[in-house]
Design a protein around this motif. Sequence first.
Motif, PDB file in Angstrom:
ATOM      1  N   ASP A 460      -1.253  -2.584  -3.353  1.00  0.00           N
ATOM      2  CA  ASP A 460       0.189  -2.352  -3.822  1.00  0.00           C
ATOM      3  C   ASP A 460       0.326  -0.890  -3.213  1.00  0.00           C
ATOM      4  O   ASP A 460       1.444  -0.353  -2.747  1.00  0.00           O
ATOM      5  CB  ASP A 460      -0.238  -2.111  -5.321  1.00  0.00           C
ATOM      6  CG  ASP A 460       0.211  -3.305  -6.000  1.00  0.00           C
ATOM      7  OD1 ASP A 460       0.265  -4.320  -5.405  1.00  0.00           O
ATOM      8  OD2 ASP A 460       0.239  -3.510  -7.359  1.00  0.00           O
ATOM      9  N   VAL A 462      -0.791   0.599  -0.489  1.00  0.00           N
ATOM     10  CA  VAL A 462      -0.328   0.330   0.716  1.00  0.00           C
ATOM     11  C   VAL A 462       0.887  -0.118   1.288  1.00  0.00           C
ATOM     12  O   VAL A 462       1.725   0.291   2.165  1.00  0.00           O
ATOM     13  CB  VAL A 462      -1.466  -0.643   1.438  1.00  0.00           C
ATOM     14  CG1 VAL A 462      -1.090  -1.041   2.860  1.00  0.00           C
ATOM     15  CG2 VAL A 462      -3.217  -0.069   1.521  1.00  0.00           C
ATOM     16  N   LEU A 463       1.333  -0.834   0.373  1.00  0.00           N
ATOM     17  CA  LEU A 463       3.106  -1.419   0.399  1.00  0.00           C
ATOM     18  C   LEU A 463       3.764  -0.312   0.162  1.00  0.00           C
ATOM     19  O   LEU A 463       4.479  -0.027   0.860  1.00  0.00           O
ATOM     20  CB  LEU A 463       3.038  -2.450  -0.707  1.00  0.00           C
ATOM     21  CG  LEU A 463       4.422  -3.113  -0.793  1.00  0.00           C
ATOM     22  CD1 LEU A 463       5.001  -3.951   0.658  1.00  0.00           C
ATOM     23  CD2 LEU A 463       4.711  -3.815  -1.943  1.00  0.00           C
ATOM     24  N   VAL A 532       5.250   0.454  -8.157  1.00  0.00           N
ATOM     25  CA  VAL A 532       3.964   0.582  -7.682  1.00  0.00           C
ATOM     26  C   VAL A 532       3.442   2.172  -8.243  1.00  0.00           C
ATOM     27  O   VAL A 532       2.233   1.993  -8.793  1.00  0.00           O
ATOM     28  CB  VAL A 532       3.476   0.469  -6.088  1.00  0.00           C
ATOM     29  CG1 VAL A 532       1.994   0.860  -5.686  1.00  0.00           C
ATOM     30  CG2 VAL A 532       3.688  -1.203  -5.835  1.00  0.00           C
TER      31      VAL A 532
END
Lengths: 563, 108
Positions: A460, A462-463, A532
């Motif tokens: 999450d 990283v996204l 996130v």
Amino acid sequence: MRVEERPQHLPAALADDLDLIAEMTADFARSLDIEETLRLGLAHISTRMEAEAASIFLMEPGTGDLVCRACFGPTDVTGLRLVKGQGIVWRAVNRNATELVRDATDDPDFAHQIDNNTGFITRSILCAPMAVRDERLGAIELFNKKGGGSFDADDRRVLQALAASAALALINARQAADMAEQKALKHELSLAADIQRAMLPPQRPPEFPIHGINLPARGVSGDFFDVVELGDGKIAFAIADVSGKGMNAALLMAKTASLFRCLAKRLDGPGAVLAAIDSELAETSSAGMFVTMIAGILDPASGKVQLANAGHEPPLLCCGASQSRIDEGMPPLGIVPELFAQGCPESVIDLNGGALYLFTDGLTEAGGTGSMLGADGVARMLAPHRIRPAPDRLRALVAQVDEAGLALKDDLTMLVVEDVRNQPIMNRQYQARPASLSQIRHDVGQALSALGISGPVIPDIVLAVDEASQNVIRHAYGGGEGELIVQVRGDHDHVDLRLIDFAPTIDPACVCPRDLDDIRPGGLGTHFIREVMDEVEFLAPPPETGNLLRMAKRIGGHENRKP
Amino acid sequence: MKIESRELDGAVVVALVGEVDLQHSPTVRKHLMDLMFERRPVVVDMGLVDYIDSSGIASLVEAYQAARKNGTRFILAAVSQPAMRVLQLARLDKVFALADTVEAGLTA
């Protein structure tokens, strides 16, 4: 070369002479070993010109003497040395004209001694100098026309032509040999440069406390730096500049570098290391060569540096906005061993959250038009790059030195020693382009793991970083060139991510998530980020940067922590 | 990443393999839109998608909208866990037609 078919109307003797000249010229032109060709050619010339004996003299480089390099006939005087001004050969060479002596006994320059030594009786001599433009190369000398007569004016013309063509061939061969030698030398230099590069320490991750850069002005460098991890978590480092340039300097540099690498782990403290290197260098180094050097040990846990300076450019300590020079030090290494007999004094420097910069005079003297950049200049050039991770900061500074037209006159070496106690666990710079995203995701993933975070929260976050990076690439830079810095701070409970770019500052009000009820491509990224992360905000960008986006997340739940 | 297309039971199965990010999503978009232009029924095999970002999702959305206009089939099949997470974040998991397997997608 093709020899033209003999024209029918030429007298037979002249036609023979022309054949000889054509043949010999062709031989000279294709010869790889010109002196060998001259030796073989000499027999050919003697036979065709009906000489009883012949010699070739070449000017010896260095002494300027004429030395016999080849002989034909009953006596061999190869190696015979004619010092300047001696005999008929020198007369031909000095006048740069072919000498025809019909009766040697009448000639005041004739050297009877040689006949006396060899038993040969010289009657007539024909001697043609070999010269190209002003360069005198030697001479071809023929002795005694067979059948008792003398050489004549026709012989003179033929030998003159042969000597001219031989001279050209000699010059060509020498130039070819010079070029081959230069090429070989260049190859050796590039090998030496390869070896030198291999002696530099490996590139460490950007978060490592010590980084260096070395740019040789020519193939090989007289500079070096080294970074050696000691067993106790401390890190030894050194920077040095060998006096002089080129191969000698490079060899002394190699020796100094080996000594440092070997001694850094064994001796206690940088002062002891410098004193030991000094005594080794003073014993063996060639006269007039010396080394300026700084050795140090960083304790990353305390941010303190132990430093010893032997004649090197004073390092620069940068803490926040303030800079100071660390001036204490000794004379250079390798001059007088007594200087270091009492050891080398050390100073202890508290980095205090800042960084210590060490450099060679290649940087401070890169002032163009005679002006010196100076330590203040270095600080001024560093200022705009302070935010960048150390390796990128060094590269940016070097690029700036180049860009300012301050072409490298000297090797340029620079080392930065940083207090990393409050530094991000990840601090990396990327080119702002789609191809960098995969690396960014990989690096951020690793940093989160290193913080002790695990589980589904990693992909999450990283996204979110990927989407924020995309915004920088697509919107801040608008597809243009630029850089992006990604920083990760935190612990297993909390993570703080920062994206810094150098694009024009954008208005945060324009960055808003899209309405999810409106199903259409694009505009999702910002929604992902807000979904996130707990906190997303644009902060005031540091000086010389464009935008600073901060994203933070509290890590809840055991599934997201490493056991 | 890789795009592998194959014909199966009158449809085109497009397998996306690897990371569908900003670097690769333009290729995915072009591939899918070419099929939409030919009015081909498409099943996107997403079983081996390790990563997908908003630009990858946007390519799928665009193809989905074109398929709706055409009245052709456009199904996301065997969606991997990382891709499903992103679809959920976008709240598109209820919008796309999903199938558990490629076979199920072909007969849907």
